[in-house]
Scaffold this motif. Structure first.
Motif, PDB file in Angstrom:
ATOM      1  N   LYS A  58       0.832  -1.212   0.000  1.00 37.19           N
ATOM      2  CA  LYS A  58       0.000   0.000   0.000  1.00 37.19           C
ATOM      3  C   LYS A  58       0.867   1.263   0.000  1.00 37.19           C
ATOM      4  O   LYS A  58       2.056   1.215   0.315  1.00 37.19           O
ATOM      5  CB  LYS A  58      -0.950  -0.009   1.204  1.00 37.19           C
ATOM      6  N   GLU A  59       0.232   2.371  -0.290  1.00 48.34           N
ATOM      7  CA  GLU A  59       0.944   3.645  -0.369  1.00 48.34           C
ATOM      8  C   GLU A  59       0.216   4.712   0.445  1.00 48.34           C
ATOM      9  O   GLU A  59      -0.981   4.600   0.720  1.00 48.34           O
ATOM     10  CB  GLU A  59       1.059   4.104  -1.828  1.00 48.34           C
ATOM     11  N   GLY A  60       0.981   5.759   0.796  1.00 49.12           N
ATOM     12  CA  GLY A  60       0.393   6.936   1.430  1.00 49.12           C
ATOM     13  C   GLY A  60      -0.283   6.653   2.750  1.00 49.12           C
ATOM     14  O   GLY A  60       0.218   5.893   3.592  1.00 49.12           O
ATOM     15  N   GLU A  61      -1.463   7.245   2.938  1.00 48.49           N
ATOM     16  CA  GLU A  61      -2.197   7.117   4.196  1.00 48.49           C
ATOM     17  C   GLU A  61      -2.622   5.680   4.451  1.00 48.49           C
ATOM     18  O   GLU A  61      -2.610   5.205   5.592  1.00 48.49           O
ATOM     19  CB  GLU A  61      -3.426   8.026   4.170  1.00 48.49           C
ATOM     20  N   GLU A  62      -2.974   4.964   3.389  1.00 53.83           N
ATOM     21  CA  GLU A  62      -3.358   3.555   3.540  1.00 53.83           C
ATOM     22  C   GLU A  62      -2.192   2.724   4.052  1.00 53.83           C
ATOM     23  O   GLU A  62      -2.388   1.798   4.844  1.00 53.83           O
ATOM     24  CB  GLU A  62      -3.842   2.994   2.201  1.00 53.83           C
ATOM     25  N   LYS A  63      -0.996   3.055   3.608  1.00 53.41           N
ATOM     26  CA  LYS A  63       0.194   2.340   4.066  1.00 53.41           C
ATOM     27  C   LYS A  63       0.421   2.571   5.555  1.00 53.41           C
ATOM     28  O   LYS A  63       0.723   1.633   6.299  1.00 53.41           O
ATOM     29  CB  LYS A  63       1.423   2.787   3.272  1.00 53.41           C
ATOM     30  N   GLU A  64       0.271   3.811   5.994  1.00 52.54           N
ATOM     31  CA  GLU A  64       0.459   4.136   7.412  1.00 52.54           C
ATOM     32  C   GLU A  64      -0.541   3.372   8.285  1.00 52.54           C
ATOM     33  O   GLU A  64      -0.188   2.869   9.349  1.00 52.54           O
ATOM     34  CB  GLU A  64       0.316   5.648   7.630  1.00 52.54           C
ATOM     35  N   SER A  92       5.771  -3.963  -8.088  1.00 56.58           N
ATOM     36  CA  SER A  92       5.509  -3.241  -9.339  1.00 56.58           C
ATOM     37  C   SER A  92       4.247  -3.774 -10.012  1.00 56.58           C
ATOM     38  O   SER A  92       3.420  -3.002 -10.518  1.00 56.58           O
ATOM     39  CB  SER A  92       6.700  -3.375 -10.290  1.00 56.58           C
ATOM     40  N   TYR A  93       4.099  -5.094  -9.998  1.00 56.16           N
ATOM     41  CA  TYR A  93       2.940  -5.728 -10.636  1.00 56.16           C
ATOM     42  C   TYR A  93       1.647  -5.350  -9.906  1.00 56.16           C
ATOM     43  O   TYR A  93       0.650  -4.965 -10.543  1.00 56.16           O
ATOM     44  CB  TYR A  93       3.125  -7.244 -10.642  1.00 56.16           C
ATOM     45  N   ILE A  94       1.653  -5.456  -8.582  1.00 63.29           N
ATOM     46  CA  ILE A  94       0.445  -5.152  -7.794  1.00 63.29           C
ATOM     47  C   ILE A  94       0.025  -3.707  -7.987  1.00 63.29           C
ATOM     48  O   ILE A  94      -1.156  -3.394  -8.178  1.00 63.29           O
ATOM     49  CB  ILE A  94       0.691  -5.457  -6.298  1.00 63.29           C
ATOM     50  N   ARG A  95       0.993  -2.800  -7.936  1.00 64.64           N
ATOM     51  CA  ARG A  95       0.664  -1.371  -8.068  1.00 64.64           C
ATOM     52  C   ARG A  95       0.210  -1.026  -9.473  1.00 64.64           C
ATOM     53  O   ARG A  95      -0.660  -0.167  -9.664  1.00 64.64           O
ATOM     54  CB  ARG A  95       1.862  -0.525  -7.633  1.00 64.64           C
ATOM     55  N   SER A  96       0.771  -1.682 -10.481  1.00 65.17           N
ATOM     56  CA  SER A  96       0.332  -1.429 -11.854  1.00 65.17           C
ATOM     57  C   SER A  96      -1.095  -1.922 -12.073  1.00 65.17           C
ATOM     58  O   SER A  96      -1.892  -1.289 -12.769  1.00 65.17           O
ATOM     59  CB  SER A  96       1.283  -2.083 -12.862  1.00 65.17           C
ATOM     60  N   MET A  97      -1.419  -3.073 -11.446  1.00 69.09           N
ATOM     61  CA  MET A  97      -2.772  -3.598 -11.540  1.00 69.09           C
ATOM     62  C   MET A  97      -3.769  -2.678 -10.835  1.00 69.09           C
ATOM     63  O   MET A  97      -4.876  -2.445 -11.324  1.00 69.09           O
ATOM     64  CB  MET A  97      -2.840  -5.001 -10.932  1.00 69.09           C
ATOM     65  N   ALA A  98      -3.334  -2.152  -9.677  1.00 67.69           N
ATOM     66  CA  ALA A  98      -4.200  -1.231  -8.925  1.00 67.69           C
ATOM     67  C   ALA A  98      -4.444   0.048  -9.706  1.00 67.69           C
ATOM     68  O   ALA A  98      -5.558   0.584  -9.734  1.00 67.69           O
ATOM     69  CB  ALA A  98      -3.587  -0.928  -7.562  1.00 67.69           C
ATOM     70  N   ALA A  99      -3.386   0.540 -10.348  1.00 69.59           N
ATOM     71  CA  ALA A  99      -3.508   1.775 -11.138  1.00 69.59           C
ATOM     72  C   ALA A  99      -4.411   1.569 -12.347  1.00 69.59           C
ATOM     73  O   ALA A  99      -5.165   2.468 -12.732  1.00 69.59           O
ATOM     74  CB  ALA A  99      -2.124   2.226 -11.589  1.00 69.59           C
ATOM     75  N   ALA A 100      -4.363   0.369 -12.933  1.00 68.05           N
ATOM     76  CA  ALA A 100      -5.175   0.083 -14.116  1.00 68.05           C
ATOM     77  C   ALA A 100      -6.664   0.060 -13.789  1.00 68.05           C
ATOM     78  O   ALA A 100      -7.503   0.312 -14.663  1.00 68.05           O
ATOM     79  CB  ALA A 100      -4.741  -1.252 -14.724  1.00 68.05           C
ATOM     80  N   LYS A 101      -6.992  -0.228 -12.533  1.00 66.04           N
ATOM     81  CA  LYS A 101      -8.397  -0.307 -12.130  1.00 66.04           C
ATOM     82  C   LYS A 101      -9.005   1.073 -11.850  1.00 66.04           C
ATOM     83  O   LYS A 101     -10.213   1.218 -11.760  1.00 66.04           O
ATOM     84  CB  LYS A 101      -8.539  -1.192 -10.877  1.00 66.04           C
TER      85      LYS A 101
END
Length: 229
Positions: free
Chosen positions: A118-124, A219-228
């Protein structure tokens, strides 16, 4: 090595923390087995045949009997081969071992994965939740050398065995820190004791290969998340 009462095969991936615990269990029992490395990006007909429900590693095949899910496999190994018992003999202690194993997989492993990608606030938020879960493990290991409560490793130690290497790699690849020696001194000491056991070291994948795998996965997970989005 023990008479295995039928050929034993493990369908797994050297990069999987769930597969490592199965290998550790078999090695502790002195059981000979054939290890079949699975390509997680191109799952084999053998894996799909023996684990058609989840289609995941590990799968243990004993003779013609397939068993899936690492915690289930560990219990099967313990009940089939009696040397070096993994689970406690006392019914209450066995129940507690199962409880903490389930907790560790659902809250600590999955919590660490969430904090990893996760990234950002969700990561925290994910890091905070994972730290809360690890606090419970810290209390469980306090005053013990191993989770088994003995001077030798058991079922819970194998379940927690991903922490010294896999968590460390997740921390590096995910740019975070969960296993702090000052915050979790007893858990940190356990990781040092566990990782130095020769049998455990035998089944650890090269750290560099694991780092590359997690970097690719991120990289794969984040690219999939971005595609959605």
């Amino acid at each position: 090595m023990q008479n295995t009462m039928g050929e034993v095969k493990v369908i797994g991936s050297s990069k999987s923390l769930f597969c490592a615990r199965v290998e550790w269990g078999l090695k502790l029992k002195g059981v000979e087995y054939e290890y079949l490395e699975e390509d997680l990006l191109n799952k084999s007909p053998l894996l799909l045949k023996h684990n058609p429900v989840h289609k995941k590693v590990p799968a243990l095949v004993h003779g013609d009997k397939p068993i899936a899910e690492s915690l289930v496999i560990l219990e099967y190994i313990d009940e089939t081969w009696k040397d070096h018992p993994l689970l406690p003999e006392d019914p209450y202690d066995r129940a507690m071992a199962r409880f903490w194993a389930k907790f560790a997989d659902e809250k600590c492993v999955m919590g660490a994965f969430a904090a990893f990608w996760k990234e950002g606030e969700e990561k925290e938020k994910a890091i905070e939740s994972a730290l809360e879960s690890f606090t419970f493990l810290e209390k469980q290991i306090q005053g013990k050398k191993f989770f088994s409560g003995d001077d030798k490793i058991g079922y819970l130690d194998l379940v927690m065995g991903w922490i010294p290497l896999w968590l460390n790699v997740m921390e590096e690849a995910g740019g975070m820190k969960l296993m702090d020696a000052q915050k979790f001194p007893f858990l940190h000491e356990w990781t040092q004791n566990f990782i130095e056991i020769p049998l455990i070291k035998e089944c650890l994948p090269p750290r560099d290969a694991l780092v590359n795998y997690f970097n690719f996965s991120l990289s794969y997970i984040r690219s999939m998340a971005a595609a959605k989005q």
